[in-house]
Write a protein that holds these residues in place. Sequence first.
Motif, PDB file in Angstrom:
ATOM      1  N   GLY A 199       0.242  -1.321   0.323  1.00  0.00           N
ATOM      2  CA  GLY A 199       0.262  -0.151  -0.146  1.00  0.00           C
ATOM      3  C   GLY A 199       1.169   1.118   0.024  1.00  0.00           C
ATOM      4  O   GLY A 199       1.954   0.944   0.231  1.00  0.00           O
ATOM      5  N   ILE A 200       0.387   2.351  -0.191  1.00  0.00           N
ATOM      6  CA  ILE A 200       0.911   3.852  -0.312  1.00  0.00           C
ATOM      7  C   ILE A 200       0.593   5.163   0.430  1.00  0.00           C
ATOM      8  O   ILE A 200      -0.733   4.575  -0.161  1.00  0.00           O
ATOM      9  CB  ILE A 200       1.352   4.173  -1.661  1.00  0.00           C
ATOM     10  CG1 ILE A 200       2.420   2.815  -2.797  1.00  0.00           C
ATOM     11  CG2 ILE A 200       1.740   5.445  -2.084  1.00  0.00           C
ATOM     12  CD1 ILE A 200       2.218   3.011  -4.020  1.00  0.00           C
ATOM     13  N   THR A 201       0.575   5.335   0.842  1.00  0.00           N
ATOM     14  CA  THR A 201       0.159   6.441   1.919  1.00  0.00           C
ATOM     15  C   THR A 201       0.810   7.346   1.594  1.00  0.00           C
ATOM     16  O   THR A 201       0.989   7.958   0.812  1.00  0.00           O
ATOM     17  CB  THR A 201       0.223   6.229   3.495  1.00  0.00           C
ATOM     18  OG1 THR A 201      -0.922   7.202   4.060  1.00  0.00           O
ATOM     19  CG2 THR A 201       1.458   6.719   4.304  1.00  0.00           C
ATOM     20  N   LYS A 202       0.257   8.892   1.868  1.00  0.00           N
ATOM     21  CA  LYS A 202       0.449  10.082   1.987  1.00  0.00           C
ATOM     22  C   LYS A 202       1.897  10.254   2.443  1.00  0.00           C
ATOM     23  O   LYS A 202       2.074   9.346   2.621  1.00  0.00           O
ATOM     24  CB  LYS A 202      -0.532  11.089   2.879  1.00  0.00           C
ATOM     25  CG  LYS A 202      -2.083  11.564   2.428  1.00  0.00           C
ATOM     26  CD  LYS A 202      -1.975  12.233   3.384  1.00  0.00           C
ATOM     27  CE  LYS A 202      -4.251  12.262   3.826  1.00  0.00           C
ATOM     28  NZ  LYS A 202      -4.889  13.068   3.692  1.00  0.00           N
ATOM     29  N   SER A 203       2.546  11.402   2.210  1.00  0.00           N
ATOM     30  CA  SER A 203       3.980  11.651   2.500  1.00  0.00           C
ATOM     31  C   SER A 203       4.407  11.543   3.813  1.00  0.00           C
ATOM     32  O   SER A 203       3.580  12.438   4.581  1.00  0.00           O
ATOM     33  CB  SER A 203       4.674  12.920   1.223  1.00  0.00           C
ATOM     34  OG  SER A 203       4.081  14.133   2.028  1.00  0.00           O
ATOM     35  N   ASN A 204       5.825  11.921   3.715  1.00  0.00           N
ATOM     36  CA  ASN A 204       5.874  12.214   5.440  1.00  0.00           C
ATOM     37  C   ASN A 204       5.413  13.830   5.779  1.00  0.00           C
ATOM     38  O   ASN A 204       5.294  14.316   7.005  1.00  0.00           O
ATOM     39  CB  ASN A 204       7.458  12.124   5.721  1.00  0.00           C
ATOM     40  CG  ASN A 204       8.475  12.624   5.052  1.00  0.00           C
ATOM     41  OD1 ASN A 204       7.647  13.608   3.883  1.00  0.00           O
ATOM     42  ND2 ASN A 204       9.190  13.072   5.368  1.00  0.00           N
ATOM     43  N   ALA A 205       5.518  14.400   4.891  1.00  0.00           N
ATOM     44  CA  ALA A 205       5.094  16.140   4.769  1.00  0.00           C
ATOM     45  C   ALA A 205       3.660  15.696   5.457  1.00  0.00           C
ATOM     46  O   ALA A 205       3.432  17.241   5.863  1.00  0.00           O
ATOM     47  CB  ALA A 205       5.340  17.562   3.683  1.00  0.00           C
ATOM     48  N   GLU A 206       2.532  14.867   5.162  1.00  0.00           N
ATOM     49  CA  GLU A 206       1.097  14.879   5.051  1.00  0.00           C
ATOM     50  C   GLU A 206       0.788  14.012   6.270  1.00  0.00           C
ATOM     51  O   GLU A 206       0.080  13.788   6.408  1.00  0.00           O
ATOM     52  CB  GLU A 206       0.524  14.586   4.328  1.00  0.00           C
ATOM     53  CG  GLU A 206       0.895  15.483   2.680  1.00  0.00           C
ATOM     54  CD  GLU A 206       0.181  15.167   1.650  1.00  0.00           C
ATOM     55  OE1 GLU A 206      -0.362  15.922   0.915  1.00  0.00           O
ATOM     56  OE2 GLU A 206       1.317  14.007   1.129  1.00  0.00           O
ATOM     57  N   ASP A 207       1.838  13.421   7.245  1.00  0.00           N
ATOM     58  CA  ASP A 207       1.539  12.498   8.607  1.00  0.00           C
ATOM     59  C   ASP A 207       1.010  11.327   8.136  1.00  0.00           C
ATOM     60  O   ASP A 207      -0.060  10.906   7.996  1.00  0.00           O
ATOM     61  CB  ASP A 207       0.445  13.241   9.518  1.00  0.00           C
ATOM     62  CG  ASP A 207       1.000  14.694  10.056  1.00  0.00           C
ATOM     63  OD1 ASP A 207       1.837  14.812  10.638  1.00  0.00           O
ATOM     64  OD2 ASP A 207      -0.290  15.863  10.172  1.00  0.00           O
ATOM     65  N   GLY A 208       2.105  11.101   7.097  1.00  0.00           N
ATOM     66  CA  GLY A 208       1.029   9.335   6.242  1.00  0.00           C
ATOM     67  C   GLY A 208       1.257   8.552   7.064  1.00  0.00           C
ATOM     68  O   GLY A 208       0.257   7.245   6.632  1.00  0.00           O
ATOM     69  N   VAL A 209       2.674   8.386   8.042  1.00  0.00           N
ATOM     70  CA  VAL A 209       1.813   7.189   9.157  1.00  0.00           C
ATOM     71  C   VAL A 209       0.841   7.532   9.976  1.00  0.00           C
ATOM     72  O   VAL A 209      -0.268   6.624   9.536  1.00  0.00           O
ATOM     73  CB  VAL A 209       3.087   7.167  10.067  1.00  0.00           C
ATOM     74  CG1 VAL A 209       2.378   6.436  10.963  1.00  0.00           C
ATOM     75  CG2 VAL A 209       4.723   7.411   9.487  1.00  0.00           C
ATOM     76  N   ALA A 210       0.392   8.171  10.360  1.00  0.00           N
ATOM     77  CA  ALA A 210      -1.122   8.480  10.878  1.00  0.00           C
ATOM     78  C   ALA A 210      -1.951   8.008  10.265  1.00  0.00           C
ATOM     79  O   ALA A 210      -3.183   7.931  10.636  1.00  0.00           O
ATOM     80  CB  ALA A 210      -1.021   9.682  11.469  1.00  0.00           C
TER      81      ALA A 210
END
Length: 287
Positions: free
Chosen positions: A267-278
Amino acid sequence: MIIKNGITKEALSRIKILAFDMDGTLLDEKGLLSPANEQALMRAMDRGYHIVIATGRVYSSFPESVLNMEGIRYRISSNGAHIIDQTTGETIYSNLLKKEGVIKALPWISDRELMKEVYFHHQVYIDQHCMDDLPKYGVVTEKSQDYVRRTRRPVEDVMVLLHEHIDELENINLVFADQEKRLRYWSELREIDGLTVVSSLPHNLEIGGPTTSKATALKELSAMLGLGHDHIMCFGDSSNDEEMMATAQIGIAMGNAVEELKEVADGITKSNAEDGVAYALGQLLDI
């Protein structure tokens, strides 16, 4: 959130370990742990998940925001060379470079045009003349220069130090100003038996032992906890996360990840600048 494969309700229900790369993944573009990601990790720990940091950084360069988070017990450092139990400060696993592999790689490591970073005993050492002129060696951004100055220990001759501690090396990081040379060295060093060669930045190569990787360390830690690969979800952004991504039951690439990692991710989430982990933890595990 882009779902590619392998992410089923059944697979998600088995996850017990959440493993995170730091730079470009858990940390934002300024190298900070955002409030959203911190709160997501706290909620995950409250629900019983094991939170594991898996980074190419040496242990001494972990940011205080991560070191001081209560509940994060295990830290994988130097691309899997060590696992540290934060509750005791003990190194509970080590997988270092082998002397034979280092000797084979010396013609490349000794290149005077490169900045060499030598990792051992949870510290990183570089030549003083490199520290004095970082842009010459490919460290050009203000953020990167500040990071090197804060986390590296300058010495008169790092190659002397390398030879003195050749049986204790966690990692050797080569930093390039010349991208053509970097790609050529990467190809050549990969042909040497007894080494792993990965990269986490556009200007570096990271040399580890024959079986040293975040994936190997994570498998060892899982076994210590009585768990298996099907209990792991991991997050990353660079090529040094690729093997970990393949080992975990579920691998999530950041939106800012290199393309080769996105290709193997589930899967691919949002970027690290967009709080992709959360964002991914909320979407997949309702955290």
